[in-house]
Write a protein that holds these residues in place. Structure first.
Motif: not given
Length: 63
Positions: A36-40, A45-46
């Protein structure tokens, strides 16, 4: 050395040593796609990286 289950590992007071595969499988996972993490933030960044590479390619005339 054969792979033994934990039920078969301890027999008659003797303990079989863990194989390399089973030793690494017992470790906790760190990183990877299921965390889990900051998906947005990852998506932003991608796409920023994609845009920077695209600008670099066009500025260098590689396309």
């Amino acid at each position: 050395m054969t792979k033994l289950s934990t039920a078969k590992a301890a027999t008659n007071g003797m303990v079989d040593f863990m194989t390399t595969h089973s030793a690494t499988a017992a470790r906790a996972r760190t990183g990877g796609p299921k965390d889990d993490g900051p998906k947005v933030l990852e998506h932003v960044m991608g796409w920023t990286l994609v845009m920077v590479i695209a600008m670099l390619v066009t500025q260098l005339g590689l396309l």
